[in-house]
Design a protein around this motif. Structure first.
Motif, PDB file in Angstrom:
ATOM      1  N   ALA A   1       0.851  -1.190   0.000  1.00 53.13           N
ATOM      2  CA  ALA A   1       0.000   0.000   0.000  1.00 53.13           C
ATOM      3  C   ALA A   1       0.887   1.240   0.000  1.00 53.13           C
ATOM      4  CB  ALA A   1      -0.900   0.000   1.228  1.00 53.13           C
ATOM      5  N   GLU A   2       0.410   2.315  -0.588  1.00 52.20           N
ATOM      6  CA  GLU A   2       1.101   3.594  -0.522  1.00 52.20           C
ATOM      7  C   GLU A   2       0.294   4.513   0.373  1.00 52.20           C
ATOM      8  OE1 GLU A   2       2.422   5.377  -4.115  1.00 52.20           O
ATOM      9  OE2 GLU A   2       3.214   3.495  -4.898  1.00 52.20           O
ATOM     10  N   VAL A   3       0.950   5.087   1.361  1.00 57.59           N
ATOM     11  CA  VAL A   3       0.285   5.937   2.342  1.00 57.59           C
ATOM     12  C   VAL A   3       0.921   7.317   2.274  1.00 57.59           C
ATOM     13  CG1 VAL A   3      -0.213   6.226   4.800  1.00 57.59           C
ATOM     14  CG2 VAL A   3      -0.103   3.933   3.819  1.00 57.59           C
ATOM     15  N   ALA A   4       0.089   8.333   2.053  1.00 62.35           N
ATOM     16  CA  ALA A   4       0.613   9.695   2.002  1.00 62.35           C
ATOM     17  C   ALA A   4       1.161  10.107   3.360  1.00 62.35           C
ATOM     18  CB  ALA A   4      -0.469  10.673   1.540  1.00 62.35           C
TER      19      ALA A   4
ATOM     20  N   THR B   1      -5.952   0.976   9.757  1.00 66.15           N
ATOM     21  CA  THR B   1      -6.373   0.296   8.528  1.00 66.15           C
ATOM     22  C   THR B   1      -5.345  -0.740   8.098  1.00 66.15           C
ATOM     23  OG1 THR B   1      -7.594   2.242   7.813  1.00 66.15           O
ATOM     24  CG2 THR B   1      -7.027   0.646   6.122  1.00 66.15           C
ATOM     25  N   LEU B   2      -4.067  -0.361   8.132  1.00 64.93           N
ATOM     26  CA  LEU B   2      -3.016  -1.298   7.722  1.00 64.93           C
ATOM     27  C   LEU B   2      -2.920  -2.500   8.650  1.00 64.93           C
ATOM     28  CD1 LEU B   2      -0.181   1.217   6.828  1.00 64.93           C
ATOM     29  CD2 LEU B   2      -1.415  -0.247   5.224  1.00 64.93           C
TER      30      LEU B   2
ATOM     31  N   VAL C   1      -0.290  -5.920  12.945  1.00 64.42           N
ATOM     32  CA  VAL C   1       0.924  -5.147  12.702  1.00 64.42           C
ATOM     33  C   VAL C   1       1.041  -4.869  11.207  1.00 64.42           C
ATOM     34  CG1 VAL C   1       2.130  -6.126  14.692  1.00 64.42           C
ATOM     35  CG2 VAL C   1       2.429  -7.160  12.436  1.00 64.42           C
ATOM     36  N   ALA C   2       1.901  -3.912  10.873  1.00 62.01           N
ATOM     37  CA  ALA C   2       2.193  -3.626   9.467  1.00 62.01           C
ATOM     38  C   ALA C   2       3.685  -3.353   9.337  1.00 62.01           C
ATOM     39  CB  ALA C   2       1.390  -2.426   8.989  1.00 62.01           C
TER      40      ALA C   2
ATOM     41  N   VAL D   1       8.439  -2.552  11.792  1.00 64.26           N
ATOM     42  CA  VAL D   1       7.135  -3.153  12.058  1.00 64.26           C
ATOM     43  C   VAL D   1       6.451  -2.219  13.050  1.00 64.26           C
ATOM     44  CG1 VAL D   1       8.038  -4.703  13.859  1.00 64.26           C
ATOM     45  CG2 VAL D   1       5.862  -5.234  12.758  1.00 64.26           C
ATOM     46  N   VAL D   2       5.221  -1.835  12.732  1.00 62.22           N
ATOM     47  CA  VAL D   2       4.480  -0.891  13.560  1.00 62.22           C
ATOM     48  C   VAL D   2       3.128  -1.484  13.922  1.00 62.22           C
ATOM     49  CG1 VAL D   2       5.630   1.167  12.636  1.00 62.22           C
ATOM     50  CG2 VAL D   2       3.582   0.315  11.524  1.00 62.22           C
ATOM     51  N   ALA D   3       2.629  -1.080  15.076  1.00 64.14           N
ATOM     52  CA  ALA D   3       1.324  -1.527  15.556  1.00 64.14           C
ATOM     53  C   ALA D   3       0.696  -0.379  16.337  1.00 64.14           C
ATOM     54  CB  ALA D   3       1.464  -2.747  16.448  1.00 64.14           C
ATOM     55  N   PRO D   4      -0.634  -0.312  16.343  1.00 70.58           N
ATOM     56  CA  PRO D   4      -1.279   0.722  17.146  1.00 70.58           C
ATOM     57  C   PRO D   4      -0.895   0.573  18.619  1.00 70.58           C
ATOM     58  CG  PRO D   4      -2.857  -0.315  15.664  1.00 70.58           C
ATOM     59  CD  PRO D   4      -1.590  -1.122  15.604  1.00 70.58           C
TER      60      PRO D   4
END
Length: 136
Positions: free
Chosen positions: A3-6, A15-16, A23-24, A68-71
């Motif tokens: 995905a491309e995220v601005a 969302t990701l 995680v994303a 790796v990121v997560a809320p």
């Protein structure tokens, strides 16, 4: 698929990270050619179990890097070489978010080929929870 995220803000991250495990894997633009190639290869091989995105702004790590990121959790930045095989292995190993419930339903998956470290803190004790979160 990547995905491309601005801008990687809270809504984009939610969302990701929507499908389990929550995680994303995010690359912060701009990417060097070798990092881009390794990231694309990891995404192609792992998109069936992980989410991938390139963020133009708002990534919690340096441009050109992968994390790796997560809320509600600090990012974990990839520090290995910009090569396909090590990045794929890192993606597979880090495709889990912080776990608040550990039991028979997830212990085997989480503990396979890695050390499971657990910390218990009273959520009503804000100072203890803050101290624990600061060490993660």
């Amino acid at each position: 698929t990547i995905a491309e995220v601005a801008k990687l803000d809270a809504a984009a991250l939610e969302t990701l990270a929507e499908p389990a495990p929550g995680v994303a894997f995010v690359a912060a633009a701009p990417l060097a050619d070798d990092v881009k190639a390794a990231f694309e290869a990891a995404a192609a091989a792992s998109s069936h179990f992980a989410s991938f995105a390139v963020a133009k702004k708002g990534a919690p790590h340096a441009p050109g890097g992968v994390a790796v990121v997560a809320p509600n959790a600090p990012p974990h930045v990839y520090a290995g070489p910009a090569l396909e095989r090590p990045l794929k292995k890192w993606v597979k190993r880090h495709n889990e978010q912080l776990v608040s419930r550990l039991g028979p339903h997830n212990f085997r998956r989480l503990g396979h080929e890695r050390l499971v470290v657990a910390a218990v803190v009273d959520p009503a004790d804000a100072d203890a929870a803050a101290a624990l979160n600061a060490t993660l």
